[in-house]
Design a protein around this motif. Structure first.
Motif, short mmCIF file in Angstrom:
data_model
loop_
_atom_site.label_atom_id
_atom_site.label_comp_id
_atom_site.label_asym_id
_atom_site.label_seq_id
_atom_site.Cartn_x
_atom_site.Cartn_y
_atom_site.Cartn_z
N TYR A 130 43.46 43.61 45.81
CA TYR A 130 42.80 42.30 45.73
C TYR A 130 42.92 41.55 47.06
O TYR A 130 41.93 41.03 47.58
CB TYR A 130 43.42 41.47 44.59
N ARG A 131 44.14 41.52 47.63
CA ARG A 131 44.33 40.82 48.91
C ARG A 131 43.56 41.49 50.04
O ARG A 131 42.96 40.83 50.88
CB ARG A 131 45.82 40.73 49.23
N LEU A 132 43.55 42.83 50.07
CA LEU A 132 42.79 43.56 51.10
C LEU A 132 41.30 43.28 50.98
O LEU A 132 40.61 43.09 51.99
CB LEU A 132 43.04 45.07 50.97
N GLN A 133 40.79 43.23 49.75
CA GLN A 133 39.38 42.97 49.54
C GLN A 133 39.01 41.58 50.02
O GLN A 133 37.95 41.36 50.62
CB GLN A 133 39.02 43.15 48.07
N LYS A 134 39.86 40.59 49.78
CA LYS A 134 39.58 39.22 50.23
C LYS A 134 39.61 39.14 51.76
O LYS A 134 38.82 38.42 52.36
CB LYS A 134 40.59 38.23 49.64
N LYS A 135 40.51 39.87 52.40
CA LYS A 135 40.57 39.87 53.86
C LYS A 135 39.38 40.58 54.49
O LYS A 135 38.98 40.26 55.61
CB LYS A 135 41.86 40.54 54.35
N ALA A 136 38.80 41.54 53.79
CA ALA A 136 37.69 42.33 54.33
C ALA A 136 36.41 41.52 54.48
O ALA A 136 35.49 41.95 55.16
CB ALA A 136 37.44 43.55 53.46
N GLY A 137 36.34 40.36 53.83
CA GLY A 137 35.12 39.56 53.91
C GLY A 137 34.11 40.01 52.87
O GLY A 137 34.39 40.84 52.02
N ASP A 138 32.88 39.48 52.97
CA ASP A 138 31.86 39.75 51.96
C ASP A 138 30.87 40.82 52.36
O ASP A 138 29.99 41.17 51.59
CB ASP A 138 31.09 38.46 51.64
N GLU A 139 30.95 41.32 53.55
CA GLU A 139 29.96 42.27 54.03
C GLU A 139 30.60 43.61 54.37
O GLU A 139 31.80 43.69 54.64
CB GLU A 139 29.26 41.71 55.28
N GLY A 140 29.79 44.64 54.37
CA GLY A 140 30.23 45.93 54.90
C GLY A 140 30.69 46.91 53.85
O GLY A 140 30.93 46.58 52.69
N MET A 141 30.80 48.14 54.32
CA MET A 141 31.17 49.25 53.44
C MET A 141 32.62 49.15 52.98
O MET A 141 32.93 49.49 51.84
CB MET A 141 30.94 50.58 54.15
N ILE A 142 33.52 48.66 53.84
CA ILE A 142 34.93 48.53 53.46
C ILE A 142 35.06 47.60 52.25
O ILE A 142 35.79 47.91 51.30
CB ILE A 142 35.78 48.00 54.65
N HIS A 143 34.35 46.48 52.28
CA HIS A 143 34.38 45.54 51.16
C HIS A 143 33.89 46.22 49.88
O HIS A 143 34.49 46.07 48.81
CB HIS A 143 33.52 44.31 51.47
N ASP A 144 32.82 46.97 49.98
CA ASP A 144 32.26 47.65 48.80
C ASP A 144 33.23 48.70 48.25
O ASP A 144 33.39 48.81 47.03
CB ASP A 144 30.93 48.31 49.16
N ILE A 145 33.87 49.45 49.13
CA ILE A 145 34.84 50.46 48.68
C ILE A 145 36.03 49.80 48.00
O ILE A 145 36.48 50.24 46.95
CB ILE A 145 35.27 51.35 49.87
N LEU A 146 36.55 48.72 48.62
CA LEU A 146 37.69 48.02 48.03
C LEU A 146 37.31 47.39 46.69
O LEU A 146 38.12 47.37 45.76
CB LEU A 146 38.22 46.96 49.00
N PRO B 68 34.99 40.51 41.35
CA PRO B 68 35.26 40.67 42.77
C PRO B 68 35.20 39.37 43.57
O PRO B 68 35.81 39.28 44.62
CB PRO B 68 34.19 41.66 43.24
N ASP B 69 34.47 38.39 43.08
CA ASP B 69 34.35 37.12 43.80
C ASP B 69 35.22 36.01 43.21
O ASP B 69 35.11 34.86 43.60
CB ASP B 69 32.89 36.66 43.80
N THR B 70 36.08 36.35 42.27
CA THR B 70 36.98 35.37 41.67
C THR B 70 37.91 34.79 42.73
O THR B 70 38.45 35.52 43.56
CB THR B 70 37.83 36.02 40.57
#
Length: 155
Positions: free
Chosen positions: A23-39, A56-58
Protein backbone atom coordinates in the motif's frame (compact mmCIF):
# COMPACT_ATOMS: atom_id res chain seq x y z
CA UNK A 1 7.78 -11.44 17.24
CA UNK A 2 8.11 -15.11 18.01
CA UNK A 3 7.94 -17.62 15.18
CA UNK A 4 4.88 -19.33 16.67
CA UNK A 5 2.92 -16.05 16.66
CA UNK A 6 3.95 -15.36 13.05
CA UNK A 7 2.78 -18.79 11.92
CA UNK A 8 -0.56 -18.39 13.69
CA UNK A 9 -1.09 -14.89 12.25
CA UNK A 10 -0.16 -16.04 8.76
CA UNK A 11 -2.49 -19.05 8.88
CA UNK A 12 -5.40 -16.85 10.00
CA UNK A 13 -4.67 -14.30 7.32
CA UNK A 14 -4.04 -11.61 9.95
CA UNK A 15 -0.48 -10.82 8.89
CA UNK A 16 -1.05 -7.63 6.93
CA UNK A 17 2.61 -6.55 7.00
CA UNK A 18 3.09 -7.22 3.28
CA UNK A 19 -0.25 -5.64 2.43
CA UNK A 20 0.63 -2.34 4.16
CA UNK A 21 4.11 -2.38 2.59
CA UNK A 22 2.52 -2.73 -0.89
CA UNK A 23 0.00 0.00 0.00
CA UNK A 24 2.76 2.47 0.95
CA UNK A 25 4.81 1.61 -2.17
CA UNK A 26 1.77 2.11 -4.38
CA UNK A 27 1.09 5.55 -2.86
CA UNK A 28 4.72 6.58 -3.39
CA UNK A 29 4.66 5.41 -7.02
CA UNK A 30 2.14 8.10 -7.96
CA UNK A 31 -0.87 7.72 -10.24
CA UNK A 32 0.83 7.06 -13.54
CA UNK A 33 2.96 4.37 -15.08
CA UNK A 34 3.39 0.65 -15.21
CA UNK A 35 4.88 0.40 -11.69
CA UNK A 36 1.69 1.90 -10.23
CA UNK A 37 -0.44 -0.57 -12.20
CA UNK A 38 1.64 -3.56 -11.11
CA UNK A 39 1.56 -2.49 -7.46
CA UNK A 40 -2.22 -1.93 -7.68
CA UNK A 41 -2.65 -5.44 -9.07
CA UNK A 42 -0.49 -6.97 -6.32
CA UNK A 43 -2.30 -4.93 -3.67
CA UNK A 44 -5.69 -6.16 -4.92
CA UNK A 45 -4.50 -9.78 -4.97
CA UNK A 46 -3.08 -9.47 -1.45
CA UNK A 47 -6.34 -7.95 -0.17
CA UNK A 48 -8.32 -10.71 -1.87
CA UNK A 49 -6.14 -13.33 -0.16
CA UNK A 50 -7.03 -11.74 3.18
CA UNK A 51 -10.75 -11.69 2.30
CA UNK A 52 -11.31 -7.97 1.88
CA UNK A 53 -10.91 -5.01 -0.43
CA UNK A 54 -9.34 -1.59 -0.05
CA UNK A 55 -9.66 0.50 -3.20
CA UNK A 56 -6.45 1.61 -4.90
CA UNK A 57 -7.30 5.31 -4.52
CA UNK A 58 -8.45 5.12 -0.90
CA UNK A 59 -6.82 7.77 1.30
CA UNK A 60 -5.73 6.36 4.65
CA UNK A 61 -3.97 8.83 6.90
CA UNK A 62 -1.32 7.43 9.21
CA UNK A 63 -2.33 4.32 11.16
CA UNK A 64 -5.41 2.16 10.49
CA UNK A 65 -6.08 -0.68 12.91
CA UNK A 66 -7.80 -3.83 11.65
CA UNK A 67 -7.94 -6.07 14.76
CA UNK A 68 -9.49 -8.99 12.87
CA UNK A 69 -7.46 -8.55 9.71
CA UNK A 70 -9.03 -7.59 6.42
CA UNK A 71 -11.74 -10.28 6.75
CA UNK A 72 -14.88 -9.04 4.99
CA UNK A 73 -13.80 -5.38 5.04
CA UNK A 74 -14.75 -3.41 1.92
CA UNK A 75 -13.48 0.17 1.59
CA UNK A 76 -14.42 2.13 -1.51
CA UNK A 77 -11.70 3.59 -3.68
CA UNK A 78 -13.14 7.08 -3.06
CA UNK A 79 -13.18 6.84 0.75
CA UNK A 80 -10.97 8.88 3.07
CA UNK A 81 -10.08 7.56 6.51
CA UNK A 82 -8.48 9.70 9.22
CA UNK A 83 -5.70 8.87 11.65
CA UNK A 84 -5.83 6.12 14.29
CA UNK A 85 -9.16 4.59 13.23
CA UNK A 86 -10.14 1.06 14.20
CA UNK A 87 -12.26 -1.04 11.83
CA UNK A 88 -13.58 -4.46 12.81
CA UNK A 89 -14.56 -7.33 10.48
CA UNK A 90 -17.27 -7.26 7.79
CA UNK A 91 -17.44 -3.45 7.59
CA UNK A 92 -18.54 -1.81 4.35
CA UNK A 93 -17.52 1.75 3.53
CA UNK A 94 -19.30 2.18 0.23
CA UNK A 95 -19.88 4.77 -2.44
CA UNK A 96 -22.89 6.26 -4.19
CA UNK A 97 -22.28 7.97 -7.54
CA UNK A 98 -18.50 7.90 -6.99
CA UNK A 99 -18.81 9.69 -3.65
CA UNK A 100 -17.78 7.87 -0.50
CA UNK A 101 -17.63 8.73 3.22
CA UNK A 102 -14.94 10.89 4.77
CA UNK A 103 -14.13 9.47 8.19
CA UNK A 104 -12.47 11.61 10.85
CA UNK A 105 -9.65 10.80 13.26
CA UNK A 106 -9.81 8.31 16.15
CA UNK A 107 -13.03 6.59 15.03
CA UNK A 108 -14.13 3.08 15.97
CA UNK A 109 -16.31 1.16 13.51
CA UNK A 110 -17.90 -2.00 14.90
CA UNK A 111 -18.34 -5.35 13.18
CA UNK A 112 -20.83 -5.48 10.33
CA UNK A 113 -21.38 -1.72 10.15
CA UNK A 114 -22.28 -0.14 6.82
CA UNK A 115 -21.28 3.44 6.04
CA UNK A 116 -22.42 4.56 2.64
CA UNK A 117 -22.80 7.69 0.53
CA UNK A 118 -21.37 11.17 0.35
CA UNK A 119 -21.26 11.76 4.11
CA UNK A 120 -18.83 13.01 6.75
CA UNK A 121 -18.14 11.10 9.95
CA UNK A 122 -16.61 13.37 12.59
CA UNK A 123 -13.63 12.66 14.82
CA UNK A 124 -13.90 10.46 17.92
CA UNK A 125 -17.08 8.79 16.60
CA UNK A 126 -18.06 5.25 17.58
CA UNK A 127 -20.24 3.30 15.18
CA UNK A 128 -21.82 0.25 16.76
CA UNK A 129 -21.90 -3.23 15.31
CA UNK A 130 -24.49 -3.66 12.59
CA UNK A 131 -25.33 0.05 12.32
CA UNK A 132 -26.20 1.46 8.90
CA UNK A 133 -25.01 5.06 8.53
CA UNK A 134 -26.11 7.22 5.61
CA UNK A 135 -26.16 10.72 7.15
CA UNK A 136 -23.47 13.01 8.55
CA UNK A 137 -22.34 12.31 12.11
CA UNK A 138 -20.83 15.15 14.21
CA UNK A 139 -17.70 14.79 16.37
CA UNK A 140 -17.91 12.81 19.63
CA UNK A 141 -21.12 10.91 18.83
CA UNK A 142 -21.96 7.23 19.06
CA UNK A 143 -24.15 5.67 16.37
CA UNK A 144 -26.12 2.52 17.19
CA UNK A 145 -28.85 0.22 15.85
CA UNK A 146 -31.23 0.28 12.91
CA UNK A 147 -32.77 2.71 12.30
CA UNK A 148 -29.75 4.79 13.14
CA UNK A 149 -29.70 6.68 16.46
CA UNK A 150 -27.01 9.19 17.43
CA UNK A 151 -25.99 9.54 21.06
CA UNK A 152 -23.87 12.53 22.10
CA UNK A 153 -20.62 11.45 23.73
CA UNK A 154 -18.56 13.04 26.46
CA UNK A 155 -16.24 15.87 25.49
Amino acid sequence: MKIRRRIIDYSRGNNLHHFWRLYRLQKKAGDEGMIHDILTFLLSRCAHRHGGYIGPDTVIKNHLSLPHGLHGVFISRYAQIGENCCIYQNVTIGEVNRKAPVIGNDCLIGAGAVIIGDIKIGSHVKIGAGAVVNTNVPDNYTVVSQPMRMIKGEE
